[in-house]
Scaffold this active site. Structure first.
Site, PDB file in Angstrom:
ATOM      1  N   CYS A 210       0.832  -1.278  -0.066  1.00 27.55           N
ATOM      2  CA  CYS A 210      -0.065  -0.023   0.147  1.00 27.55           C
ATOM      3  C   CYS A 210       0.915   1.320   0.019  1.00 27.55           C
ATOM      4  O   CYS A 210       0.503   2.245  -0.744  1.00 27.55           O
ATOM      5  CB  CYS A 210      -0.987   0.067   1.336  1.00 27.55           C
ATOM      6  SG  CYS A 210      -0.328  -0.307   2.754  1.00 27.55           S
ATOM      7  N   HIS A 252      -1.576   1.928   7.034  1.00 28.05           N
ATOM      8  CA  HIS A 252      -2.007   2.198   5.608  1.00 28.05           C
ATOM      9  C   HIS A 252      -1.713   3.323   5.227  1.00 28.05           C
ATOM     10  O   HIS A 252      -1.224   4.303   6.130  1.00 28.05           O
ATOM     11  CB  HIS A 252      -3.629   1.703   5.660  1.00 28.05           C
ATOM     12  CG  HIS A 252      -3.969   1.786   3.974  1.00 28.05           C
ATOM     13  ND1 HIS A 252      -3.466   0.957   3.266  1.00 28.05           N
ATOM     14  CD2 HIS A 252      -5.244   2.292   3.863  1.00 28.05           C
ATOM     15  CE1 HIS A 252      -4.183   1.270   2.106  1.00 28.05           C
ATOM     16  NE2 HIS A 252      -5.278   1.886   2.606  1.00 28.05           N
ATOM     17  N   ASP A 267      -7.830   6.070  -2.715  1.00 25.53           N
ATOM     18  CA  ASP A 267      -7.217   4.775  -2.163  1.00 25.53           C
ATOM     19  C   ASP A 267      -7.214   3.841  -3.409  1.00 25.53           C
ATOM     20  O   ASP A 267      -7.949   3.189  -3.716  1.00 25.53           O
ATOM     21  CB  ASP A 267      -7.801   4.419  -1.031  1.00 25.53           C
ATOM     22  CG  ASP A 267      -7.066   3.316  -0.464  1.00 25.53           C
ATOM     23  OD1 ASP A 267      -6.176   2.664  -0.971  1.00 25.53           O
ATOM     24  OD2 ASP A 267      -6.990   2.985   0.807  1.00 25.53           O
TER      25      ASP A 267
END
Length: 646
Positions: A210, A252, A267
């Site tokens: 991520c 994250h 995202d």
């Protein structure tokens, strides 16, 4: 795993269950989108071994890849946004919006301010933070998804921007390319020292974690001349447990882009696909929800380290983030608007908990309590549903609610933790009572109209009831009765129901074998189409009279016509040594008779009914037979009765 809506229905509803990890959330856990509920592809969370360290490494790497650009990195305290101070040189022409200068003249991203903030809570007007018509992106999306990497990042961005003109279109093209080409690197997420976020490495392997997704997105936006920042924080993913606390390193990272004078959130990690936790395999499954998501929705599963990047007024505290109801992305993707109760942990009242959902359009729902489709009544409404749950034991229970979109797949949209401190044992629902209960827009859509009983629960004091409804032309109806202590075979499940078809209306006469609760299931099938009957809905039949002991109706053979009607005898078991009167409506037949020990003809009266009688002496079975055509010389069986022992 495949779940069937009903064991007797031919059409099974494919639904892939959500499996939640019981282990504590660890920093090295695999991460991807949290709404992995459309299938066995389950999204994990985590992804970094410390997001802040990942961002620092990315910034160091980024400094080596920009030609003609000098980079200065500032590391701020935890409550401040990491700032990237960029000195623009004359060797590379770059125009970036959303920048502001510090006292030394250096340019840095503008901190979000009042005009960036959206009101909380969500006003239900749009899922996006700006007005969008996704149809305008169709050509751009198709083009961007087909672009391939030829050499470096600059050339890739230039190729993507051939169809993009505005900053919004540039961001969209980059988003689509990353979501359709970059795979989540499960192995890298599990190895602390593995660097999966260097641009050259990402382009070569087309894999990353991520932090790599967020860093690559920011880098490509900068090449395109669009201001973009990486935002670290906490997230609610597959390992998330209701009411869990968040602390320690962030797990994250995502992005904010500056478009049309204000900041917007997205995202790309969670927009790209899913990870199957059993096989540790990634599958691309695009999720539009995480592109320019409305901040009041984004905050449900993303909590930034700097509250300014919530883009909300008022901003949420970490405690609020931990305690607020969590609606998965599929909740909004499937057109849900709201759910009640609005807290994720609910308690029963007198052994019952009630959940309602409001949706934009008619939607099919189902639920599971502790992994089973039992102990609840789910009724469909025109714009939503109502669910009443009766936990069978005291303690803590897991309640999942699923919704169906345009495909045959049900996706998990809500989860509740249900606390029960009292069990009402008088409310014992049949195991075979499936969903939905009661007629609705769906049964009308399937050809069943104007039902005699709108309420899903029918109470009968003598164990008998009659249910009727209009039926569209060309539709066949099938019904069966199911009780935990009642009929157990497929034949007996239908023998306590006698179906009468009158013109455009069907009547179901029901006789219960004993007191209790029963599911009366209704199925339909188009007569001209191949295949089996499809389950539509059921009624809950309740009878408290312990003296009830009705026999089955007579057995019906396949030659029983759709328009036939039986007036007497309705009991499928006849007394011995008695004269039994018969009266039936049998349109279009040439002759009819009753056969036992002897044969007794039936005669057609002026009202169109075949009448007569037979004696049950000396026989154990009695049949009604018809001659369908006067030119035929053989009779067909249409009804069968049993005779009591002598």
């Amino acid at each position: 795993m495949e779940l069937k809506q009903d064991s007797n229905a031919a059409v099974a509803i494919d639904m892939l269950l959500i499996v939640h990890s019981e282990k504590r959330r660890a920093a090295q856990a695999t991460h991807s989108d949290p709404q992995a509920d459309p299938g066995a592809l389950l999204q994990n969370r985590g992804g970094f071994q410390g997001v802040r360290n990942g961002i620092r490494k990315w910034q160091e790497l980024e400094g080596n890849d920009f030609q003609g650009t000098q980079l200065t990195v500032e590391i701020h305290p935890q409550d401040a946004m990491p700032q990237l101070l960029k000195k623009l040189s004359l060797t590379k022409r770059t125009y970036i919006t959303g920048l502001q200068g510090d006292k030394n003249g250096n340019m840095r991203p503008r901190q979000p301010g009042g005009k960036d903030a959206h009101a909380y809570p969500w006003d239900k007007s749009s899922l996006k933070s700006m007005s969008l018509d996704l149809r305008h992106f169709e050509k751009l999306d198709a083009s961007a998804s087909q672009v391939t990497v030829k050499s470096g990042l600059d050339e890739l961005v230039n190729d993507l921007l051939e169809e993009a003109h505005s900053d919004l279109e540039k961001v969209r093209a980059i988003w689509i390319w990353i979501c359709h080409h970059i795979e989540y690197d499960v192995e890298a997420a599990q190895e602390k020292d593995r660097q999966a976020f260097k641009p050259t490495h990402i382009l070569r392997t087309q894999k990353t974690t991520c932090d790599g997704y967020a860093g690559l997105f920011k880098r490509m936006c900068r090449i395109a001349g669009v201001q973009c920042v990486t935002v670290p924080g906490y997230s609610k993913g597959i390992g998330y447990q209701t009411g869990q606390s968040f602390s320690g390193e962030f797990d994250h990272a995502w992005n904010a882009v500056y478009l049309e004078g204000r900041w917007h959130l997205l995202d790309s990690t969670w927009g790209s696909g899913l990870v199957d936790t059993k096989t540790s395999k990634f599958t691309f499954l695009y999720n539009e929800f995480y592109f320019l998501t409305h901040p009041a929705l984004f905050i449900e599963d993303h909590f930034p380290d700097n509250k300014n990047w919530q883009l909300l007024k008022p901003p949420q505290s970490l405690r609020q983030f931990e305690n607020n109801m969590y609606h998965k992305s599929e909740f909004y993707n499937k057109g849900m608007l709201s759910a009640h109760p609005e807290m994720s942990m609910i308690r029963t009242v007198n052994g019952k908990a009630t959940v309602t959902i409001e949706s934009r359009a008619p939607t099919l729902f189902m639920f599971m309590l502790n992994g089973k489709q039992e102990h609840g009544l789910l009724s469909l409404r025109k714009n939503g549903m109502k669910l009443e749950v009766y936990p069978p034991t005291m303690g803590t229970h897991k309640l999942q609610i699923f919704a169906k979109g345009t495909s045959e797949i049900y996706s998990s949209v809500l989860e509740y933790t249900l606390k029960c401190n009292y069990v009402d044992f008088s409310v014992r629902l049949p195991t075979e009572l499936h969903q939905p209960v009661g007629p609705s827009w769906f049964s009308e859509q399937m050809g069943i109209r104007k039902p005699s009983h709108l309420d899903p629960i029918i109470h009968t004091s003598d164990g008998r009831c009659s249910v009727s409804f209009g039926v569209e032309k060309g539709i066949s109806i099938l019904a069966s009765l199911h009780g935990d202590d009642g009929p157990v075979t497929e034949e007996t499940q239908r023998r306590y129901i006698f179906q009468v078809n009158r013109e455009k209306r069907t009547e179901l006469k029901v006789q219960l074998p004993q007191a209790g609760k029963y599911a009366l299931k209704i199925y339909v099938k188009k007569r001209q189409e191949q295949g089996n009957f499809v389950f539509v809905f059921n009624y809950l039949l309740c009878c408290a009279n312990t003296k009830v002991n009705w026999p089955m109706f007579p057995e019906i053979f396949g030659t029983w016509g759709q328009d036939n009607e039986l007036l007497e005898p309705l009991s499928g078991v006849l007394p011995a040594n008695r004269n039994i009167p018969f009266k039936l409506k049998l349109p279009g037949i040439a002759n009819a008779l009753v056969k036992g020990q002897d044969t007794w003809p039936l005669t057609l009266n002026p009202e169109g009914y075949w009448e007569g009688s037979c004696n049950t002496a000396g026989c154990r079975e009695v049949y009604v037979m018809v001659l369908e055509n006067a030119n035929h010389n053989f009779y067909s069986y249409i009804l069968k009765y049993k005779v009591n022992d002598q």
